[in-house]
Design a protein around this motif. Structure first.
Motif, PDB file in Angstrom:
ATOM      1  N   ASN A   1       0.820  -1.216   0.000  1.00 12.38           N
ATOM      2  CA  ASN A   1       0.000   0.000   0.000  1.00 12.38           C
ATOM      3  C   ASN A   1       0.852   1.263   0.000  1.00 12.38           C
ATOM      4  O   ASN A   1       0.596   2.212  -0.755  1.00 12.38           O
ATOM      5  CB  ASN A   1      -0.933  -0.008   1.216  1.00 12.38           C
ATOM      6  CG  ASN A   1      -1.919  -1.155   1.183  1.00 12.38           C
ATOM      7  OD1 ASN A   1      -2.220  -1.692   0.122  1.00 12.38           O
ATOM      8  ND2 ASN A   1      -2.414  -1.544   2.345  1.00 12.38           N
ATOM      9  N   SER A   2       1.878   1.298   0.848  1.00 13.95           N
ATOM     10  CA  SER A   2       2.737   2.486   0.923  1.00 13.95           C
ATOM     11  C   SER A   2       3.508   2.691  -0.378  1.00 13.95           C
ATOM     12  O   SER A   2       3.767   3.829  -0.786  1.00 13.95           O
ATOM     13  CB  SER A   2       3.703   2.357   2.098  1.00 13.95           C
ATOM     14  OG  SER A   2       3.014   2.308   3.328  1.00 13.95           O
TER      15      SER A   2
ATOM     16  N   TRP B   1       3.598   5.929  -2.675  1.00 10.45           N
ATOM     17  CA  TRP B   1       4.868   6.570  -3.013  1.00 10.45           C
ATOM     18  C   TRP B   1       4.920   6.927  -4.501  1.00 10.45           C
ATOM     19  O   TRP B   1       5.237   8.056  -4.879  1.00 10.45           O
ATOM     20  CB  TRP B   1       6.022   5.649  -2.650  1.00 10.45           C
ATOM     21  CG  TRP B   1       7.373   6.126  -3.067  1.00 10.45           C
ATOM     22  CD1 TRP B   1       8.143   5.637  -4.081  1.00 10.45           C
ATOM     23  CD2 TRP B   1       8.134   7.185  -2.478  1.00 10.45           C
ATOM     24  NE1 TRP B   1       9.325   6.308  -4.166  1.00 10.45           N
ATOM     25  CE2 TRP B   1       9.343   7.270  -3.186  1.00 10.45           C
ATOM     26  CE3 TRP B   1       7.905   8.070  -1.420  1.00 10.45           C
ATOM     27  CZ2 TRP B   1      10.336   8.196  -2.882  1.00 10.45           C
ATOM     28  CZ3 TRP B   1       8.882   8.999  -1.105  1.00 10.45           C
ATOM     29  CH2 TRP B   1      10.081   9.057  -1.831  1.00 10.45           C
TER      30      TRP B   1
ATOM     31  N   ILE C   1       5.853   8.983   4.027  1.00 10.76           N
ATOM     32  CA  ILE C   1       5.803   7.657   3.399  1.00 10.76           C
ATOM     33  C   ILE C   1       7.138   6.936   3.589  1.00 10.76           C
ATOM     34  O   ILE C   1       7.173   5.729   3.856  1.00 10.76           O
ATOM     35  CB  ILE C   1       5.452   7.790   1.911  1.00 10.76           C
ATOM     36  CG1 ILE C   1       4.074   8.426   1.748  1.00 10.76           C
ATOM     37  CG2 ILE C   1       5.460   6.415   1.236  1.00 10.76           C
ATOM     38  CD1 ILE C   1       3.678   8.687   0.304  1.00 10.76           C
TER      39      ILE C   1
ATOM     40  N   ASP D   1       7.196   5.484   6.864  1.00 14.54           N
ATOM     41  CA  ASP D   1       6.418   4.241   6.878  1.00 14.54           C
ATOM     42  C   ASP D   1       7.262   3.062   6.404  1.00 14.54           C
ATOM     43  O   ASP D   1       7.178   1.957   6.956  1.00 14.54           O
ATOM     44  CB  ASP D   1       5.180   4.373   5.993  1.00 14.54           C
ATOM     45  CG  ASP D   1       4.124   5.294   6.590  1.00 14.54           C
ATOM     46  OD1 ASP D   1       4.162   5.523   7.821  1.00 14.54           O
ATOM     47  OD2 ASP D   1       3.273   5.796   5.830  1.00 14.54           O
TER      48      ASP D   1
ATOM     49  N   HIS E   1       7.933  -0.347   8.330  1.00 14.82           N
ATOM     50  CA  HIS E   1       7.661  -1.676   7.771  1.00 14.82           C
ATOM     51  C   HIS E   1       8.923  -2.542   7.822  1.00 14.82           C
ATOM     52  O   HIS E   1       8.860  -3.716   8.212  1.00 14.82           O
ATOM     53  CB  HIS E   1       7.175  -1.555   6.322  1.00 14.82           C
ATOM     54  CG  HIS E   1       5.867  -0.839   6.165  1.00 14.82           C
ATOM     55  ND1 HIS E   1       4.830  -0.995   7.044  1.00 14.82           N
ATOM     56  CD2 HIS E   1       5.436   0.040   5.209  1.00 14.82           C
ATOM     57  CE1 HIS E   1       3.801  -0.253   6.650  1.00 14.82           C
ATOM     58  NE2 HIS E   1       4.146   0.389   5.552  1.00 14.82           N
TER      59      HIS E   1
END
Length: 344
Positions: free
Chosen positions: A83-84, A88, A221, A224, A228
């Motif tokens: 998703n990220s 991006w 992002i 993130d 992750h």
């Protein structure tokens, strides 16, 4: 990740049937001794045996539940990466624009956007490579029969199915020569690639190609991605608590060792041949407990490169295709397809 609904008989035997080669002789040996020696005078009442069996079942069930949580958390982490990554690519396209003070200076922006997205694709494959590096507690690192069994599983239902690793090819395609040369010097190359993305954004912001608000969003992002990666590394580098894993295995072995002495004494009441009737039941029940132990044992390390692991290669390729299409490219790699019902 095994993608077929159920294992067939051959796959079931490959994963757990080998244990029948020691369970069967053990049950037969005890049956022979029980039938023709004074061992028949020794028997275990059903009550303590059933209590031990119940306790082992609950213990192994708890272990398997926690192992599944590790596996599902690992898959959730990679879901967040998917998703990220899409955010991006979309935000890079929208937020990197010509500077208001000098619109003509935006001629090289398509290359800047491509570099940011290409570097992210390289990060995906580099992260996967780092997560596949064996740890001391994974099966491939263990001595003797454990290692040989893991190597066989890897070849027939794991990384071996997919041939040579594609990571080096993707890094050469998506990183500059200088970036490729610098990777071996880093202790954590994936983390350094994210840092290079941050530095690249800072240069674009200084040149006026990214606004303050947009810069904060893009940096968020990247943060993130750091999160992750940190979560995936925590799962990879933290072993499943060995007190649960080790004692679960010991308890299963103890129960299997005691099981014939309870069964044979009961079946002997049927007659002289009752013991032989009990043998297949002892083997079957023992095999069930072994399988329960194996399920948890092979679920606790979701980045080991075996059949039930997180399909990092397939997810990386899916993200790669999505990002290249966002750039408008048409020369796209093929999606990763399952081989022998295994997707990695």
């Amino acid at each position: 990740m095994y993608v077929k609904k159920n294992y067939n008989l051959r796959e079931t035997f490959f994963n757990s049937g080998k244990h029948l080669f020691w369970l069967t002789p053990y049950a037969l040996l005890i049956a022979l001794l029980y039938r023709y020696t004074a061992l028949h005078e020794f028997s275990l009442p059903w009550l303590p045996l059933s209590l031990i069996g119940t306790a082992v079942t609950f213990y192994v069930g708890f272990k398997n539940n926690q192992a599944y949580d590790r596996l599902w958390e690992a898959r959730t982490v990679w879901g967040g990466i998917v998703n990220s990554s899409r955010m991006w690519g979309s935000n890079i396209k929208a937020f990197v624009v010509p500077a208001a003070s000098s619109p003509a200076a935006g001629e090289g922006l398509p290359e800047q956007k491509r570099a940011l997205i290409y570097r992210h694709i390289a990060w995906l494959y580099q992260l996967r490579r780092q997560l596949l590096e064996p740890t001391a507690w994974e099966h491939i690192s263990l001595p003797g029969v454990y290692r040989r069994d893991a190597e066989e599983k890897s070849q027939k239902m794991g990384l071996g199915l997919f041939g040579e690793d594609v990571t080096e090819d993707r890094l050469q395609r998506y990183l500059s020569s200088a970036e490729q040369a610098a990777l071996p010097t880093y202790k954590n190359a994936a983390a350094q690639l994210i840092d290079q993305q941050s530095e690249h954004l800072a240069r674009l912001r200084k040149a006026g190609h990214v606004g303050d608000v947009e810069h904060v969003a893009l940096q968020g992002i990247l943060n993130d991605f750091y999160e992750h990666q940190g979560k995936a590394e925590r799962i990879k580098k933290t072993p499943f608590p060995r007190q649960f894993a080790s004692f679960g295995f010991v308890m299963v072995c103890i129960f299997i060792a005691m099981l014939p002495f309870g069964f044979f004494s009961e079946f002997a009441k049927i007659g002289d041949n009752g013991i032989w009737l009990a043998v297949p039941f002892v083997i079957l029940i023992s095999w069930v407990y072994v399988v329960m132990e194996l399920v948890g044992d092979y679920s606790e390390n979701p980045f080991e490169g075996l059949a039930n692991d997180v399909p990092m290669l397939a997810l990386s390729r899916t993200i790669e295709i999505d990002l290249l299409q966002q750039l408008g490219e048409t020369d796209l790699p093929a999606p990763i397809q399952p081989i022998n019902h295994v997707l990695l």
